[in-house]
Design an enzyme around this catalytic site. Structure first.
Site, PDB file in Angstrom:
ATOM      1  N   CYS A  23       0.865  -1.182   0.000  1.00 12.76           N
ATOM      2  CA  CYS A  23       0.000   0.000   0.000  1.00 12.76           C
ATOM      3  C   CYS A  23       0.905   1.237   0.000  1.00 12.76           C
ATOM      4  CB  CYS A  23      -0.861  -0.010   1.256  1.00 12.76           C
ATOM      5  SG  CYS A  23       0.161   0.038   2.743  1.00 12.76           S
ATOM      6  N   HIS A  85       3.527   1.908  11.674  1.00 16.10           N
ATOM      7  CA  HIS A  85       2.362   1.683  12.549  1.00 16.10           C
ATOM      8  C   HIS A  85       2.126   2.800  13.539  1.00 16.10           C
ATOM      9  CE1 HIS A  85       3.690  -2.420  11.316  1.00 16.10           C
ATOM     10  NE2 HIS A  85       2.437  -2.423  10.948  1.00 16.10           N
ATOM     11  N   CYS A 107       2.383   5.987   8.915  1.00 16.51           N
ATOM     12  CA  CYS A 107       1.500   6.199   7.760  1.00 16.51           C
ATOM     13  C   CYS A 107       0.562   7.368   8.049  1.00 16.51           C
ATOM     14  CB  CYS A 107       0.677   4.933   7.488  1.00 16.51           C
ATOM     15  SG  CYS A 107      -0.531   5.185   6.165  1.00 16.51           S
ATOM     16  N   GLU A 137       0.049  -0.570  16.159  1.00 16.36           N
ATOM     17  CA  GLU A 137      -0.755   0.617  15.833  1.00 16.36           C
ATOM     18  C   GLU A 137      -1.673   0.995  16.997  1.00 16.36           C
ATOM     19  OE1 GLU A 137      -3.027   0.559  12.116  1.00 16.36           O
ATOM     20  OE2 GLU A 137      -4.504   1.849  13.094  1.00 16.36           O
ATOM     21  N   CYS A 205      -8.426   1.668   6.455  1.00 15.96           N
ATOM     22  CA  CYS A 205      -7.836   2.445   5.362  1.00 15.96           C
ATOM     23  C   CYS A 205      -8.238   1.891   3.999  1.00 15.96           C
ATOM     24  CB  CYS A 205      -6.321   2.487   5.510  1.00 15.96           C
ATOM     25  SG  CYS A 205      -5.546   0.948   5.013  1.00 15.96           S
ATOM     26  N   SER A 233       1.035  -9.776  10.563  1.00 20.74           N
ATOM     27  CA  SER A 233       0.435  -8.731   9.733  1.00 20.74           C
ATOM     28  C   SER A 233      -1.076  -8.774   9.903  1.00 20.74           C
ATOM     29  CB  SER A 233       0.811  -8.942   8.264  1.00 20.74           C
ATOM     30  OG  SER A 233      -0.060  -8.199   7.441  1.00 20.74           O
ATOM     31  N   SER A 234      -1.630  -7.738  10.513  1.00 17.76           N
ATOM     32  CA  SER A 234      -3.068  -7.721  10.781  1.00 17.76           C
ATOM     33  C   SER A 234      -3.860  -7.805   9.481  1.00 17.76           C
ATOM     34  CB  SER A 234      -3.435  -6.438  11.535  1.00 17.76           C
ATOM     35  OG  SER A 234      -4.825  -6.320  11.660  1.00 17.76           O
ATOM     36  N   ASN A 235      -3.500  -6.980   8.511  1.00 16.48           N
ATOM     37  CA  ASN A 235      -4.334  -6.946   7.298  1.00 16.48           C
ATOM     38  C   ASN A 235      -4.254  -8.253   6.522  1.00 16.48           C
ATOM     39  OD1 ASN A 235      -2.781  -6.440   4.538  1.00 16.48           O
ATOM     40  ND2 ASN A 235      -1.593  -5.488   6.180  1.00 16.48           N
ATOM     41  N   SER A 277       1.846  -5.369   3.343  1.00 15.44           N
ATOM     42  CA  SER A 277       3.292  -5.215   3.565  1.00 15.44           C
ATOM     43  C   SER A 277       4.107  -6.306   2.867  1.00 15.44           C
ATOM     44  CB  SER A 277       3.596  -5.175   5.063  1.00 15.44           C
ATOM     45  OG  SER A 277       2.846  -6.124   5.756  1.00 15.44           O
TER      46      SER A 277
HETATM   47  S1  SF4 Z   1      -2.328  -0.636   5.551  1.00 15.44           S
HETATM   48 FE1  SF4 Z   1      -1.439   0.693   7.143  1.00 15.44          FE
HETATM   49  S2  SF4 Z   1       0.355   1.555   6.135  1.00 15.44           S
HETATM   50 FE2  SF4 Z   1      -0.940   0.789   4.517  1.00 15.44          FE
HETATM   51  S3  SF4 Z   1      -2.197   2.554   3.867  1.00 15.44           S
HETATM   52 FE3  SF4 Z   1      -3.339   1.376   5.398  1.00 15.44          FE
HETATM   53  S4  SF4 Z   1      -2.883   2.412   7.310  1.00 15.44           S
HETATM   54 FE4  SF4 Z   1      -1.311   3.040   5.871  1.00 15.44          FE
END
Ligand code: SF4
Length: 336
Positions: A23, A85, A107, A137, A205, A233-235, A277
């Site tokens: 991202c 974070h 970020c 974060e 986000c 990695s949370s996402n 990431s």
């Molecule tokens: S995943 Fe985290 S680092 Fe990437 S755009 Fe979203 S808030 Fe920002």
């Protein structure tokens, strides 16, 4: 499983989810470390993993970055970078007190959540922060107003939640949550505290939302989905959950070596995606390993992305002081 080998599996098609991988916040954070090495020379110190991916961390380590957990591991007069974070203000204060040179790679979308927390705290709200309490974060955001913030991560916790003044309550969210789960938590909060206020949309986000939308788009089309990303990695973890909630088997892998043959034994169509990431090189390696003669590779893009963040001013200031030119960079092109 060794890299760059091919497997003898009955796969007919690989479906690549898009968008996937880096991202804008991750790209910026990595650029910051690389540019800081150019500008300041090696070593530069980075507090915590700059982003949650071991491949990225290792690559930067070989270029001269030193990763530490806390500032007491950073020598006086050094340059230290704060990770994407974000950090609690106490960390910033400590760095200032020590006279360290700081470059903040938080970020901008995380900073936005911090600013919301500061504003609500000033207005004497109790702030419900929806997120995972052990995530960097959330630790950083909590540090903005620890006496006013309570962290929850599920709708079930809303039932037990007691606040000082139910008329003065706000919510914020971690940026990398499940869109669907968060909607349920917010609905439960609104039910229990009708006066609750929050951001116009949630704080999840654009990158998290887009990667989850991409998984939903391909989930029905594949027998199994491989999500490339780190365990912390949370996402990336949320992408696995999104697929599973659609009834699609999904596995989180750090890289191609984590794949187990039995996962793919009966899979004709294999989906591949990557957390925010995860570098694309790990996706390419995975495809290279899975594909053999006759395997089709198809990319399905749920949405196009066009986001880029400006570099922190302190890095540009350091470059000017040292007469080093930082390459021109487009600023953010998509509203946050
Ligand atoms: S995943 Fe985290 S680092 Fe990437 S755009 Fe979203 S808030 Fe920002």
């Amino acid at each position: 499983m060794a890299r760059a080998m091919t497997l003898n599996l009955p796969i007919a098609e690989i479906v690549l989810a898009g968008p996937r991988g880096f991202c804008a916040g991750v790209e910026r954070a990595i650029d910051i470390v690389e540019l800081a090495l150019d500008v300041c020379g090696s070593p530069v110190y980075v507090r915590k993993e700059i982003v949650h991916n071991p491949y990225v961390v290792e690559t930067l380590r070989t270029k001269g970055a030193i990763f530490v957990d806390e500032l007491d591991e950073v020598p006086d007069d050094a340059t230290v970078i704060f990770s994407a974070h974000g950090i609690a203000p106490a960390v910033r204060d400590e760095a200032q007190h020590r006279g360290l040179r700081v470059i903040d790679a938080t970020c901008p979308l995380v900073t936005k959540v911090h600013l919301e927390a500061i504003r609500y705290a000033r207005e004497h709200y109790t702030i419900v922060l929806i997120g995972h309490e052990d995530h960097d974060e959330v630790i950083g955001t909590l540090g903005e107003a620890p006496e006013r913030i309570v962290v929850i991560d599920s709708a079930a916790e809303v039932e037990r939640l007691e606040v000082r003044d139910p008329e003065k309550i706000a919510y914020l969210t971690q940026t990398t949550l499940s869109v669907d789960d968060t909607r349920d938590v917010i609905a439960a909060l609104r039910m229990k505290f009708p006066k609750i206020v929050g951001p116009s949309r949630n704080d999840i986000c654009y990158a998290t939302q887009n990667r989850q939308a991409a998984v939903k788009t391909v989930a029905d089309d594949v027998d199994v989905l491989l999500v490339i990303g780190a365990k912390n990695s949370s996402n990336a973890n949320r992408l696995v959950e999104v697929a599973e909630n659609h009834g699609t088997r999904a596995y989180l892998i750090n890289d191609v070596r984590d794949i187990r043959i039995e996962w793919l034994a009966n899979a004709r169509r294999v989906g591949v995606t990557a957390g925010a990431s995860t570098p694309e090189v790990l996706v390419s390696e995975t495809i290279e390993t899975l594909r053999h003669d006759g395997v089709q590779v198809r990319e399905v893009r749920a949405v196009e992305e066009d986001v880029r963040f400006a570099l922190p001013q302190e890095l540009e200031g350091m470059a000017r002081e040292r007469n080093v030119t930082v390459p021109a960079r487009d600023v953010m092109r998509q509203a946050i």
